[in-house]
Design an enzyme around this catalytic site. Structure first.
Site, PDB file in Angstrom:
ATOM      1  N   SER A 109       0.835  -1.209   0.000  1.00  0.00           N
ATOM      2  CA  SER A 109       0.000   0.000   0.000  1.00  0.00           C
ATOM      3  C   SER A 109       0.870   1.259   0.000  1.00  0.00           C
ATOM      4  O   SER A 109       0.606   2.207  -0.739  1.00  0.00           O
ATOM      5  CB  SER A 109      -0.903   0.020   1.240  1.00  0.00           C
ATOM      6  OG  SER A 109      -1.766  -1.088   1.244  1.00  0.00           O
ATOM      7  N   ASN A 161      -6.560  -8.488  -7.576  1.00  0.00           N
ATOM      8  CA  ASN A 161      -6.521  -9.317  -6.373  1.00  0.00           C
ATOM      9  C   ASN A 161      -7.820 -10.066  -6.106  1.00  0.00           C
ATOM     10  O   ASN A 161      -7.821 -11.056  -5.401  1.00  0.00           O
ATOM     11  CB  ASN A 161      -6.143  -8.467  -5.162  1.00  0.00           C
ATOM     12  CG  ASN A 161      -6.925  -7.170  -5.088  1.00  0.00           C
ATOM     13  OD1 ASN A 161      -6.916  -6.374  -6.029  1.00  0.00           O
ATOM     14  ND2 ASN A 161      -7.611  -6.956  -3.997  1.00  0.00           N
ATOM     15  N   SER A 205       4.670  -6.514  -2.643  1.00  0.00           N
ATOM     16  CA  SER A 205       4.536  -6.685  -1.198  1.00  0.00           C
ATOM     17  C   SER A 205       5.007  -8.072  -0.781  1.00  0.00           C
ATOM     18  O   SER A 205       4.626  -9.071  -1.399  1.00  0.00           O
ATOM     19  CB  SER A 205       3.071  -6.493  -0.804  1.00  0.00           C
ATOM     20  OG  SER A 205       2.907  -6.787   0.567  1.00  0.00           O
ATOM     21  N   GLY A 206       5.816  -8.137   0.281  1.00  0.00           N
ATOM     22  CA  GLY A 206       6.441  -9.389   0.703  1.00  0.00           C
ATOM     23  C   GLY A 206       5.465 -10.507   1.057  1.00  0.00           C
ATOM     24  O   GLY A 206       5.684 -11.666   0.715  1.00  0.00           O
ATOM     25  N   HIS A 207       4.365 -10.143   1.749  1.00  0.00           N
ATOM     26  CA  HIS A 207       3.514 -11.210   2.298  1.00  0.00           C
ATOM     27  C   HIS A 207       2.611 -11.875   1.260  1.00  0.00           C
ATOM     28  O   HIS A 207       1.861 -12.788   1.596  1.00  0.00           O
ATOM     29  CB  HIS A 207       2.706 -10.690   3.495  1.00  0.00           C
ATOM     30  CG  HIS A 207       1.570  -9.765   3.168  1.00  0.00           C
ATOM     31  ND1 HIS A 207       0.268 -10.196   3.202  1.00  0.00           N
ATOM     32  CD2 HIS A 207       1.535  -8.458   2.805  1.00  0.00           C
ATOM     33  CE1 HIS A 207      -0.533  -9.163   2.891  1.00  0.00           C
ATOM     34  NE2 HIS A 207       0.221  -8.107   2.650  1.00  0.00           N
ATOM     35  N   THR A 258      14.224   3.867  10.406  1.00  0.00           N
ATOM     36  CA  THR A 258      15.202   2.786  10.465  1.00  0.00           C
ATOM     37  C   THR A 258      14.670   1.579   9.707  1.00  0.00           C
ATOM     38  O   THR A 258      13.518   1.183   9.892  1.00  0.00           O
ATOM     39  CB  THR A 258      15.505   2.435  11.934  1.00  0.00           C
ATOM     40  OG1 THR A 258      16.016   3.601  12.566  1.00  0.00           O
ATOM     41  CG2 THR A 258      16.528   1.305  12.038  1.00  0.00           C
ATOM     42  N   CYS A 287      -9.981  -6.486   2.479  1.00  0.00           N
ATOM     43  CA  CYS A 287     -10.206  -5.135   2.974  1.00  0.00           C
ATOM     44  C   CYS A 287     -11.689  -4.775   2.955  1.00  0.00           C
ATOM     45  O   CYS A 287     -12.126  -3.929   3.711  1.00  0.00           O
ATOM     46  CB  CYS A 287      -9.430  -4.134   2.136  1.00  0.00           C
ATOM     47  SG  CYS A 287      -7.848  -4.772   1.624  1.00  0.00           S
TER      48      CYS A 287
HETATM   49  C1  PLP Z   1      -2.391  -6.926  -0.942  1.00  0.00           C
HETATM   50  C2  PLP Z   1      -2.428  -5.921  -2.023  1.00  0.00           C
HETATM   51  C3  PLP Z   1      -1.997  -4.606  -1.814  1.00  0.00           C
HETATM   52  C4  PLP Z   1      -1.554  -4.114  -0.454  1.00  0.00           C
HETATM   53  O1  PLP Z   1      -0.358  -4.673  -0.026  1.00  0.00           O
HETATM   54  P1  PLP Z   1      -0.050  -4.579   1.565  1.00  0.00           P
HETATM   55  O2  PLP Z   1       1.378  -4.967   1.682  1.00  0.00           O
HETATM   56  O3  PLP Z   1      -0.967  -5.545   2.222  1.00  0.00           O
HETATM   57  O4  PLP Z   1      -0.290  -3.174   1.950  1.00  0.00           O
HETATM   58  C5  PLP Z   1      -2.022  -3.721  -2.866  1.00  0.00           C
HETATM   59  N1  PLP Z   1      -2.440  -4.103  -4.076  1.00  0.00           N
HETATM   60  C6  PLP Z   1      -2.869  -5.355  -4.329  1.00  0.00           C
HETATM   61  C7  PLP Z   1      -3.290  -5.713  -5.703  1.00  0.00           C
HETATM   62  C8  PLP Z   1      -2.879  -6.302  -3.311  1.00  0.00           C
HETATM   63  O5  PLP Z   1      -3.314  -7.530  -3.561  1.00  0.00           O
END
Ligand code: PLP
Length: 391
Positions: free
Chosen positions: A71, A151, A199-201, A237, A324
Site C-alpha cells: 500500500s 486481487n 509486497s512481501g507477504h 530505520t 479489505c
Molecule cells: C495486498 C495488495 C496490496 C496491499 O499490499 P499490503 O502490503 O498488504 O499493503 C495492494 N495491491 C494489491 C493488488 C494487493 O493484492
C-alpha cells in the site's frame, strides 16, 4: 481437514525466509546507519537484499526502495508522479475501476487536492485495453496507473501494451504488481513501466514490508520525513529482518515459478470445472488471462458471508473478495465494475492458492462447496423468488 485458500489476502511466511530473518532480531540487531560493526553487518545485509530483489526483478539495485507495505509503495508512486506532474502544470491522472484501494483512495485524495482523475471502466472480464488508455491520455496527463493482476478476480491486464502506449505518449506509468510478482513471469527490463509496487507477504515473505521499484531517473517524493534512509526517499530505520525475508522469499518464488504456476493453473481449472455445474453460478474474471491461483465465483441467491462461515466450519478458509472489504456489507467495487448487479455481487466466493495448495485441498473444497450452496439456497427467501421467476 484444514484448507487455506485465501492466499490473495496473505501467504504463510516460508521457512527459508523466516530462517534468514531470525539472526537480525538478536545476533545481528544493528542499525544500518551506525558506523560500528553491528551497524555495518546490518548495512551489508540490506545491500545484499537490495541486490537480490533487483536481480529477481531484472532491475538495478539503486532502483529498489524498501517500504512498509505494498500500500505504501502504491501511495508513494502515485503521489510522486502527481507532484512531479503538477510542477509542469500536469494535473490529470488515469487509473481503472478495479484497482486496489491503496491506489483508488490515494487518487480520491488527490482529486480533493485539485487533481483530475479519469477512472477507466473495464469489460465484463475486468480487462482494460491499451486503446482505452491511449484515448484517455491528454497533454496534461501526469500518470497512468493500472494494476498488473487483480486481487479479487485474478484478471491479468495487457500491461506491456499499456506501458508501450504510455512510453509513446511520454506519460509516467506505474503498475501495482502486488498479486503478480512471484506468481507470473515479470521482468522490469522488458515491461516498459516506470514504477512498480510489490509486497512481501503475497509471496511467502513477511508482512509489513514492500518494495517500490522506480526506473533510474524517475523522481520520487518521500511520504515520510526524517533520516536519510533509502537515499532520502523513505525515512525510518530499515526493517532489516523484513527486508531480508522479502528478498529470500522473492528469490525462491521466482526460482519456483516455472514449476508452481503450471501446477496451480491446473488445480485452478479443475476447481473451476467442478464449480461451474452449480446452477446459476458464474465465474468472475477472465477465463484464461487469469492468475494461476485465483478462482472467483458468484452463486445467485446466497450471501457471501454465510457461505464463508459454513466453509470455515468445514475447514475451508476462503474470502468473499478482498480482505479489505469483507467486514463491510458493501458489495465489492471490482464485481460491480465487471457489471454484476448488487444482489449477485453479494454472493461471491474467492478461493486463492499458493505453492502449498494440493490436489487434496481442491478435492476437499469441491466436496464441501456444492452442498453448502444448496443448503443456503434452501433456506434463502431470495432463492425461492429466483426459482419462482424462472418457472
Ligand atoms: C495486498 C495488495 C496490496 C496491499 O499490499 P499490503 O502490503 O498488504 O499493503 C495492494 N495491491 C494489491 C493488488 C494487493 O493484492
Amino acid at each position: 481437514m484444514k484448507v487455506y485458500a485465501d492466499n490473495a489476502a496473505t501467504t504463510r511466511c516460508g521457512e527459508s525466509a523466516l530462517k534468514a530473518m531470525l539472526p537480525f532480531f538478536r545476533e545481528d540487531f544493528g542499525n544500518p546507519s551506525s558506523l560500528h560493526a553491528y551497524g555495518q553487518s546490518a548495512a551489508t545485509a540490506l545491500q545484499k537484499a537490495r541486490e537480490s530483489v533487483a536481480r529477481s526483478l531484472g532491475a538495478l539495485p539503486q532502483e529498489i526502495y524498501f517500504t512498509g507495505s505494498g500500500s505504501e509503495a502504491d501511495n508513494q508512486a502515485i503521489r510522486s508522479a502527481a507532484f512531479n506532474g503538477a510542477k509542469k502544470g500536469k494535473k490529470h491522472l488515469i487509473t481503472c475501476a478495479i484497482e486496489h484501494h491503496a491506489v483508488l483512495h490515494t487518487l480520491n485524495q488527490l482529486a480533493r487536492e485539485g487533481f483530475e482523475v479519469t477512472v477507466l471502466p473495464v469489460d465484463e472480464y475486468g480487462i482494460v485495453t491499451p486503446e482505452q488508455v491511449a484515448e484517455a491520455i491528454r497533454e496534461d496527463t501526469a500518470l497512468v496507473t493500472i494494476m498488473t493482476a487483480n486481487n479479487e478476480v485474478g484478471t491479468i491486464e495487457p500491461i506491456s501494451e499499456i506501458a508501450r502506449v504510455c512510453k509513446d505518449k511520454r506519460v509516467t506509468f506505474h503498475t501495482d504488481a502486488v498479486q503478480a510478482i512471484g506468481h507470473i513471469p515479470m521482468d522490469v527490463k522488458t515491461l516498459g513501466a516506470d514504477m512498480l509496487s510489490l509486497s512481501g507477504h503475497k509471496f511467502h515473505g513477511p508482512k509489513g514490508v514492500g518494495v517500490l521499484w522506480a526506473r533510474r531517473g524517475v523522481p520520487l517524493q518521500s511520504l515520510i520525513n526524517g533520516g536519510a534512509q533509502e537515499r532520502m526517499r523513505r525515512a525510518g530505520t530499515e526493517n532489516i529482518p523484513g527486508i531480508v525475508g522479502l528478498a529470500v522469499a522473492l528469490e525462491e518464488a521466482v526460482a519456483e515459478l516455472n514449476e508452481v504456476a503450471p501446477r496451480l493453473s491446473a488445480l485452478r481449472d479443475k476447481l473451476i470445472r467442478g464449480l461451474e455445474p452449480i446452477e446459476l453460478s458464474r465465474l468472475n474474471g477472465h477465463p484464461t488471462k487469469r492468475l494461476p491461483g485465483n478462482v472467483n465465483f458468484c452463486f445467485e441467491g446466497i450471501e457471501g458471508e454465510s457461505l464463508l462461515l459454513l466453509l470455515d466450519q468445514k475447514g475451508v478458509c476462503a474470502s468473499s473478495g478482498s480482505a479489505c472489504t469483507s467486514g463491510s456489507l458493501d458489495p465489492s467495487h471490482v464485481l460491480l465494475a465487471l457489471g454484476l448487479p448488487h444482489a449477485i455481487a453479494h454472493g461471491s466466493l474467492r478461493l486463492s492458492f499458493s505453492r502449498e495448495t494440493t490436489e487434496a485441498d481442491v478435492e476437499h473444497i469441491l466436496s464441501v462447496v456444492p452442498p453448502i450452496v444448496e443448503y443456503l439456497r434452501n433456506i434463502s427467501p431470495v432463492w425461492e423468488e429466483i426459482t419462482k421467476a424462472q418457472a
